[in-house]
Design an enzyme around this catalytic site. Structure first.
Site, PDB file in Angstrom:
ATOM      1  CE  LYS A  35      -0.327  -0.359   5.024  1.00 29.60           C
ATOM      2  NZ  LYS A  35      -1.098  -0.986   6.112  1.00 29.60           N
ATOM      3  CE1 TYR A 253      12.879  31.376   6.037  1.00 28.49           C
ATOM      4  CE2 TYR A 253      13.217  29.036   5.607  1.00 28.49           C
ATOM      5  CZ  TYR A 253      12.984  30.321   5.150  1.00 28.49           C
ATOM      6  OH  TYR A 253      12.857  30.548   3.808  1.00 28.49           O
TER       7      TYR A 253
HETATM    8  C1  LIG Z   1      -0.305  -2.000   6.677  1.00 31.78           C
HETATM    9  C2  LIG Z   1      -0.843  -3.291   7.151  1.00 31.78           C
HETATM   10  C3  LIG Z   1       0.015  -4.366   7.429  1.00 31.78           C
HETATM   11  C4  LIG Z   1       1.531  -4.252   7.405  1.00 31.78           C
HETATM   12  O1  LIG Z   1       1.969  -3.726   8.643  1.00 31.78           O
HETATM   13  P1  LIG Z   1       3.521  -3.555   8.985  1.00 31.78           P
HETATM   14  O2  LIG Z   1       3.539  -3.048  10.375  1.00 31.78           O
HETATM   15  O3  LIG Z   1       4.045  -2.545   8.017  1.00 31.78           O
HETATM   16  O4  LIG Z   1       4.140  -4.872   8.804  1.00 31.78           O
HETATM   17  C5  LIG Z   1      -0.549  -5.574   7.780  1.00 31.78           C
HETATM   18  N1  LIG Z   1      -1.908  -5.712   7.877  1.00 31.78           N
HETATM   19  C6  LIG Z   1      -2.747  -4.695   7.643  1.00 31.78           C
HETATM   20  C7  LIG Z   1      -4.210  -4.902   7.797  1.00 31.78           C
HETATM   21  C8  LIG Z   1      -2.256  -3.450   7.288  1.00 31.78           C
HETATM   22  O5  LIG Z   1      -3.100  -2.436   7.062  1.00 31.78           O
END
Ligand SMILES: *Cc1c(COP(=O)(O)O)cnc(C)c1O
Length: 373
Positions: A35, A253
């Site tokens: 994702k 800044y």
């Molecule tokens: C993003 C996600 C993962 C992966 O999690 P990590 O901590 O990056 O390993 C697994 N399961 C679901 C449902 C997620 O949304």
């Protein structure tokens, strides 16, 4: 000459980290979580690297799923939030995607949709995260509606633990899940990276690694190196200038840093418009010419100031490593993230489009353009 700020993505490290999942997860199959553009690493680049190694891909974006199919990826694809509307259901049928079902509206829409072919579905149970998923008491009724229905090809069950990386652990939610699902004979998916690494008893039939594939640690107190995970993304730049400060001179800044004594500082070409966290305070670790030092003052859009006291040889053009590795020195993204009050996940996802990407570590004719950013 292009601006000397770029990211490297080490595809051999990605393959290594996937092998770490394989060795931890035993017989479980692997949904590689891609994702958010593969956590900022480039969806198609990551998918092509992992396709020969992994068993499936998981993401939330339908555009991404379509891009994977267009690129010839034939693996199972899990849609982690399921369908947002009925057009997504059509896409699940056309592209052979496995949607999560986490709310009764999704179940009703699927059963009413009259799709061209039945779908494999992933029923999500809420075991204490209290984001998505059915309450335990709802599950029997949901399963009753799905089982044997002509719209359903197969049913899988999943949950997502709220504190696999923390002190609460997974014992209570795992017990909740098992009480409901043991004996149903359905495949289960339980484990994110933290669960894969910490709880061998909770690997289930399919694991769902994300962050560990990208070489960062899911645990605040254990480094990626200790887990034998290798950084995939490294962010590199150069010093644009070097200057001497007198006591009382300020940096950046808001005059965010005041020199307490004569100092030599450098200005590196990287800022929040590249994805470097603006909240990183003075003292955030950074590497100049192979030597670990610290940032000074506020991060601006394009620039970060650095203390050159430990790097007397530094000059205009000296290489800077913001996180990752230059092959000799490693500065874990986790350390930069902690200094900035965030997690490596956010740093990776925040890398911006203006940063050119070079693929390294595998020489199978992979150029940055070919597999997209
Ligand atoms: C993003 C996600 C993962 C992966 O999690 P990590 O901590 O990056 O390993 C697994 N399961 C679901 C449902 C997620 O949304």
């Amino acid at each position: 000459m292009p601006r000397p700020t770029y990211a490297t993505l080490d595809l051999a490290a990605l393959a290594h980290n996937h092998a770490r999942v394989r060795s931890q997860a035993g017989r479980a199959r692997i949904w590689s979580v891609v994702k958010a553009n593969a956590y900022g690493h480039g969806l198609l680049r990551v998918a092509h690297t992992l396709a020969p190694l992994t068993d499936g891909f998981a993401l939330v974006e339908f555009e991404g799923a379509a891009a994977l199919r267009e690129a010839g990826i034939q693996h199972p694809i899990l849609m982690l939030e399921g369908c947002y509307d009925t057009s997504d259901l059509q896409r699940c049928a056309e592209l052979s995607l496995t949607p999560v079902l986490h709310v009764v509206e999704q179940v009703q829409a699927l059963l009413a949709a009259n799709l061209a072919r039945p779908l494999s579905v992933m029923v999500k149970l809420n075991t204490g995260m209290n984001r998505l998923g059915f309450a335990p008491a709802e599950l029997p009724n949901i399963l009753q509606q799905l089982q044997g229905h002509s719209a359903i090809a197969s049913i899988n069950l999943m949950t997502h633990f709220a504190d696999a990386d923390g002190p609460t652990g997974i014992a209570t939610p795992l017990q909740r899940f098992k009480t409901l699902t043991d004996g149903l004979g359905l495949p289960v998916s339980l484990a994110n990276s933290a669960t894969i690494l910490r709880y061998p008893e909770a690997q289930g039939d399919w694991v769902r690694p994300g962050i560990m594939l990208y070489g960062a640690s899911p645990f605040p107190e254990i480094s990626a190196a200790e887990l034998d995970l290798k950084p995939v993304m490294s962010l590199h730049g150069q010093l644009l200038t070097v200057r001497e400060l007198q006591p009382g001179d300020t940096v950046g800044y808001g005059c965010g840093f005041v020199a307490p004594e004569p100092m030599r500082i450098g200005v590196a070409a990287c800022g929040y418009a590249d994805g470097y966290p603006r909240h990183a305070p003075t003292g955030t670790p950074i590497v100049v010419d192979g030597v670990r030092t610290r940032t000074l003052g506020r991060v601006s859009m394009d620039k970060i100031c650095v203390d050159l006291a430990p790097v007397p040889q530094a000059q205009v053009g000296s290489p800077v490593l913001f996180w990752g590795t230059d092959g000799k020195v490693t500065l874990p993204a986790d350390e930069v993230a902690v200094a900035a009050g965030t997690i490596a996940y956010e740093l990776f996802c925040a890398l911006t489009a203006r940063v050119p990407v070079k693929e390294i570590g595998m020489d199978a004719g992979m150029d940055a353009g070919k597999h997209g950013g």
